[in-house]
Motif scaffolding. Structure first.
Motif, PDB file in Angstrom:
ATOM      1  N   ALA A 117       0.854  -1.238   0.170  1.00 40.06           N
ATOM      2  CA  ALA A 117      -0.067   0.238  -0.066  1.00 40.06           C
ATOM      3  C   ALA A 117       0.675   1.163   0.120  1.00 40.06           C
ATOM      4  O   ALA A 117       0.290   2.235  -0.376  1.00 40.06           O
ATOM      5  CB  ALA A 117      -0.813   0.035   1.014  1.00 40.06           C
ATOM      6  N   ALA A 118       1.917   1.313   0.729  1.00 39.71           N
ATOM      7  CA  ALA A 118       2.858   2.533   0.492  1.00 39.71           C
ATOM      8  C   ALA A 118       3.700   2.591  -0.676  1.00 39.71           C
ATOM      9  O   ALA A 118       4.216   1.732  -1.246  1.00 39.71           O
ATOM     10  CB  ALA A 118       4.061   2.270   1.768  1.00 39.71           C
ATOM     11  N   MET A 119       3.558   3.786  -0.958  1.00 36.67           N
ATOM     12  CA  MET A 119       4.128   4.091  -2.644  1.00 36.67           C
ATOM     13  C   MET A 119       5.719   4.361  -2.177  1.00 36.67           C
ATOM     14  O   MET A 119       6.014   5.216  -1.745  1.00 36.67           O
ATOM     15  CB  MET A 119       3.524   5.372  -3.070  1.00 36.67           C
ATOM     16  N   PRO A 120       6.604   3.460  -2.788  1.00 42.27           N
ATOM     17  CA  PRO A 120       7.989   3.621  -2.947  1.00 42.27           C
ATOM     18  C   PRO A 120       8.099   4.911  -3.603  1.00 42.27           C
ATOM     19  O   PRO A 120       7.485   5.282  -4.506  1.00 42.27           O
ATOM     20  CB  PRO A 120       8.389   2.415  -3.807  1.00 42.27           C
ATOM     21  N   GLU A 121       9.379   5.761  -3.216  1.00 41.19           N
ATOM     22  CA  GLU A 121       9.541   6.981  -3.827  1.00 41.19           C
ATOM     23  C   GLU A 121       9.931   6.833  -5.243  1.00 41.19           C
ATOM     24  O   GLU A 121       9.504   7.642  -6.011  1.00 41.19           O
ATOM     25  CB  GLU A 121      10.974   7.413  -3.131  1.00 41.19           C
ATOM     26  N   TRP A 122      10.634   5.540  -5.699  1.00 43.02           N
ATOM     27  CA  TRP A 122      10.726   5.632  -7.102  1.00 43.02           C
ATOM     28  C   TRP A 122       9.635   5.447  -7.973  1.00 43.02           C
ATOM     29  O   TRP A 122       9.700   5.889  -9.310  1.00 43.02           O
ATOM     30  CB  TRP A 122      12.004   4.518  -7.272  1.00 43.02           C
ATOM     31  N   VAL A 123       8.432   4.683  -7.375  1.00 40.03           N
ATOM     32  CA  VAL A 123       7.362   4.751  -8.291  1.00 40.03           C
ATOM     33  C   VAL A 123       6.595   5.945  -8.316  1.00 40.03           C
ATOM     34  O   VAL A 123       6.204   6.391  -9.391  1.00 40.03           O
ATOM     35  CB  VAL A 123       6.325   3.567  -7.604  1.00 40.03           C
ATOM     36  N   ALA A 124       6.644   6.830  -7.209  1.00 37.87           N
ATOM     37  CA  ALA A 124       6.101   8.070  -7.204  1.00 37.87           C
ATOM     38  C   ALA A 124       6.636   8.789  -8.421  1.00 37.87           C
ATOM     39  O   ALA A 124       6.161   9.695  -9.111  1.00 37.87           O
ATOM     40  CB  ALA A 124       6.257   8.568  -6.005  1.00 37.87           C
ATOM     41  N   THR A 125       8.325   8.778  -8.587  1.00 37.21           N
ATOM     42  CA  THR A 125       8.734   9.394  -9.174  1.00 37.21           C
ATOM     43  C   THR A 125       8.558   9.131 -10.770  1.00 37.21           C
ATOM     44  O   THR A 125       8.267   9.785 -11.765  1.00 37.21           O
ATOM     45  CB  THR A 125      10.466   9.286  -9.201  1.00 37.21           C
ATOM     46  N   GLU A 126       8.141   7.928 -11.027  1.00 32.26           N
ATOM     47  CA  GLU A 126       7.989   7.552 -12.271  1.00 32.26           C
ATOM     48  C   GLU A 126       6.393   7.706 -12.687  1.00 32.26           C
ATOM     49  O   GLU A 126       6.343   8.186 -13.816  1.00 32.26           O
ATOM     50  CB  GLU A 126       8.059   5.865 -12.500  1.00 32.26           C
ATOM     51  N   ILE A 127       5.418   7.871 -11.610  1.00 30.93           N
ATOM     52  CA  ILE A 127       4.070   8.297 -11.944  1.00 30.93           C
ATOM     53  C   ILE A 127       4.242   9.768 -12.338  1.00 30.93           C
ATOM     54  O   ILE A 127       3.594   9.993 -13.219  1.00 30.93           O
ATOM     55  CB  ILE A 127       3.422   8.080 -10.686  1.00 30.93           C
ATOM     56  N   ASP A 128       4.922  10.621 -11.855  1.00 32.44           N
ATOM     57  CA  ASP A 128       5.098  11.792 -12.140  1.00 32.44           C
ATOM     58  C   ASP A 128       5.544  12.226 -13.565  1.00 32.44           C
ATOM     59  O   ASP A 128       5.046  12.943 -14.154  1.00 32.44           O
ATOM     60  CB  ASP A 128       6.070  12.721 -11.112  1.00 32.44           C
ATOM     61  N   ALA A 129       6.655  11.302 -13.996  1.00 33.73           N
ATOM     62  CA  ALA A 129       7.094  11.618 -15.443  1.00 33.73           C
ATOM     63  C   ALA A 129       5.952  11.050 -16.164  1.00 33.73           C
ATOM     64  O   ALA A 129       5.955  11.647 -17.422  1.00 33.73           O
ATOM     65  CB  ALA A 129       8.488  10.825 -15.499  1.00 33.73           C
ATOM     66  N   PHE A 130       5.369  10.067 -15.960  1.00 37.98           N
ATOM     67  CA  PHE A 130       4.517   9.286 -16.809  1.00 37.98           C
ATOM     68  C   PHE A 130       3.266  10.236 -17.021  1.00 37.98           C
ATOM     69  O   PHE A 130       2.730  10.472 -18.375  1.00 37.98           O
ATOM     70  CB  PHE A 130       3.944   7.954 -16.370  1.00 37.98           C
ATOM     71  N   VAL A 131       2.796  11.016 -16.054  1.00 32.57           N
ATOM     72  CA  VAL A 131       1.518  11.882 -16.409  1.00 32.57           C
ATOM     73  C   VAL A 131       1.997  13.076 -17.041  1.00 32.57           C
ATOM     74  O   VAL A 131       1.050  13.543 -17.870  1.00 32.57           O
ATOM     75  CB  VAL A 131       1.031  12.229 -14.888  1.00 32.57           C
ATOM     76  N   THR A 132       3.133  13.614 -16.780  1.00 37.07           N
ATOM     77  CA  THR A 132       4.031  14.719 -17.547  1.00 37.07           C
ATOM     78  C   THR A 132       3.931  14.353 -19.029  1.00 37.07           C
ATOM     79  O   THR A 132       3.617  15.317 -19.610  1.00 37.07           O
ATOM     80  CB  THR A 132       5.212  15.118 -16.952  1.00 37.07           C
ATOM     81  N   GLU A 133       4.353  13.362 -19.228  1.00 36.26           N
ATOM     82  CA  GLU A 133       4.551  12.773 -20.704  1.00 36.26           C
ATOM     83  C   GLU A 133       3.298  12.725 -21.464  1.00 36.26           C
ATOM     84  O   GLU A 133       3.098  12.837 -22.626  1.00 36.26           O
ATOM     85  CB  GLU A 133       5.228  11.459 -20.747  1.00 36.26           C
ATOM     86  N   LEU A 134       1.965  12.358 -20.638  1.00 37.02           N
ATOM     87  CA  LEU A 134       0.974  12.219 -21.269  1.00 37.02           C
ATOM     88  C   LEU A 134      -0.055  13.604 -21.119  1.00 37.02           C
ATOM     89  O   LEU A 134      -1.055  13.593 -21.925  1.00 37.02           O
ATOM     90  CB  LEU A 134      -0.135  11.269 -20.528  1.00 37.02           C
ATOM     91  N   GLY A 135       0.722  14.398 -20.705  1.00 40.40           N
ATOM     92  CA  GLY A 135       0.092  15.763 -20.818  1.00 40.40           C
ATOM     93  C   GLY A 135      -1.003  15.952 -19.605  1.00 40.40           C
ATOM     94  O   GLY A 135      -1.846  16.918 -19.881  1.00 40.40           O
ATOM     95  N   GLY A 136      -1.109  15.175 -18.795  1.00 42.83           N
ATOM     96  CA  GLY A 136      -1.912  15.322 -17.666  1.00 42.83           C
ATOM     97  C   GLY A 136      -3.652  14.481 -17.844  1.00 42.83           C
ATOM     98  O   GLY A 136      -4.506  14.915 -17.248  1.00 42.83           O
ATOM     99  N   SER A 137      -3.653  13.978 -19.102  1.00 37.15           N
ATOM    100  CA  SER A 137      -4.905  13.040 -19.460  1.00 37.15           C
ATOM    101  C   SER A 137      -4.578  12.013 -20.307  1.00 37.15           C
ATOM    102  O   SER A 137      -3.631  11.918 -20.659  1.00 37.15           O
ATOM    103  CB  SER A 137      -5.725  14.414 -20.264  1.00 37.15           C
ATOM    104  N   GLY A 138      -5.543  11.351 -20.591  1.00 40.64           N
ATOM    105  CA  GLY A 138      -5.342  10.215 -21.556  1.00 40.64           C
ATOM    106  C   GLY A 138      -6.173   8.843 -20.717  1.00 40.64           C
ATOM    107  O   GLY A 138      -6.475   8.951 -19.511  1.00 40.64           O
ATOM    108  N   ARG A 139      -6.275   7.965 -21.687  1.00 45.25           N
ATOM    109  CA  ARG A 139      -6.861   6.754 -21.178  1.00 45.25           C
ATOM    110  C   ARG A 139      -5.563   5.774 -21.111  1.00 45.25           C
ATOM    111  O   ARG A 139      -4.876   5.612 -22.201  1.00 45.25           O
ATOM    112  CB  ARG A 139      -7.769   6.251 -22.058  1.00 45.25           C
TER     113      ARG A 139
END
Length: 208
Positions: free
Chosen positions: A23-45
């Motif tokens: 349940a606890a989010m590892p720091e490296w996964v949180a970083t990857e989520i940030d990058a992924f969302v940024t690459e998607l422009g904050g939206s998408g399926r």
């Protein structure tokens, strides 16, 4: 092509327990989520492979991403449904990846965090290729696998409730090659360290 059923059954048996442990989010996964969302422009399926207890999907949705939750484990799918989420039982190696909510429309991205470690080496390219075919041109991929050589069977749990997981390890060169051959353009492979000696190769890529 084959899916290791012992691995699937291990997750089925301890789905709720595993979800609590993760349940606890590892720091490296949180970083990857940030990058992924940024690459998607904050939206998408996005198609999520290996949703597990749903931790990552919730965070992606908080950032404005629409997530199709899927898992090969019936235990995880039932757990997600009991929690009020739509979730599909899906084997990315053999089953149709098309989005039932958007017939004929490709995904904007694929999120496959720490789950493709269970794909056998001989099937890895097939899975990556099928994920590419389900993704629009320029769509984004996050995938993470454990760094190392060869394969292993890890055992956890107790005698009464054993867990047996088949895992495949990768080195960066071979991983990049497999991704490129499957139709992905790799922008970065990051070495991420979770728990001590738990080393992950985290891929950021786009659909060619």
């Amino acid at each position: 092509m084959s899916t290791d059923l012992d691995t699937v059954r291990s997750y089925d048996a301890v789905a709720a327990e595993y979800a609590a442990e993760a349940a606890a989010m590892p720091e490296w996964v949180a970083t990857e989520i940030d990058a992924f969302v940024t690459e998607l422009g904050g939206s998408g399926r996005v198609l999520e492979i290996g949703s597990g207890g749903g931790r990552d999907a919730l965070e992606l949705e908080k950032r404005g991403i629409s997530v199709r939750r899927t898992d090969i484990s019936k235990g995880f799918v039932e757990l997600l449904r009991e929690s009020g989420f739509e979730a599909d039982l899906l084997d990315p190696l053999t089953e149709d990846l098309a989005d039932p909510q958007r017939p004929g429309t490709l995904y904007d991205g694929i999120w496959a965090c720490a789950c493709l470690i269970h794909v056998a080496r001989e099937d890895f390219g097939t899975v990556l290729g099928r994920l590419a075919e389900a993704t629009r041109t320029g769509g984004r991929l996050h995938a993470s696998v454990r760094e190392g050589d060869g394969e292993d069977v890890s055992t956890h749990g107790s005698a009464a409730a054993p867990r047996r997981y088949v895992e495949t390890y990768w080195r960066e060169f071979a991983l990049r090659s497999a991704l490129t051959d499957a139709g992905w353009i790799v922008s970065e492979v990051r070495l991420c360290v979770g728990k001590p000696h738990d080393r992950w190769l985290s891929v950021r890529a786009s659909r060619a």
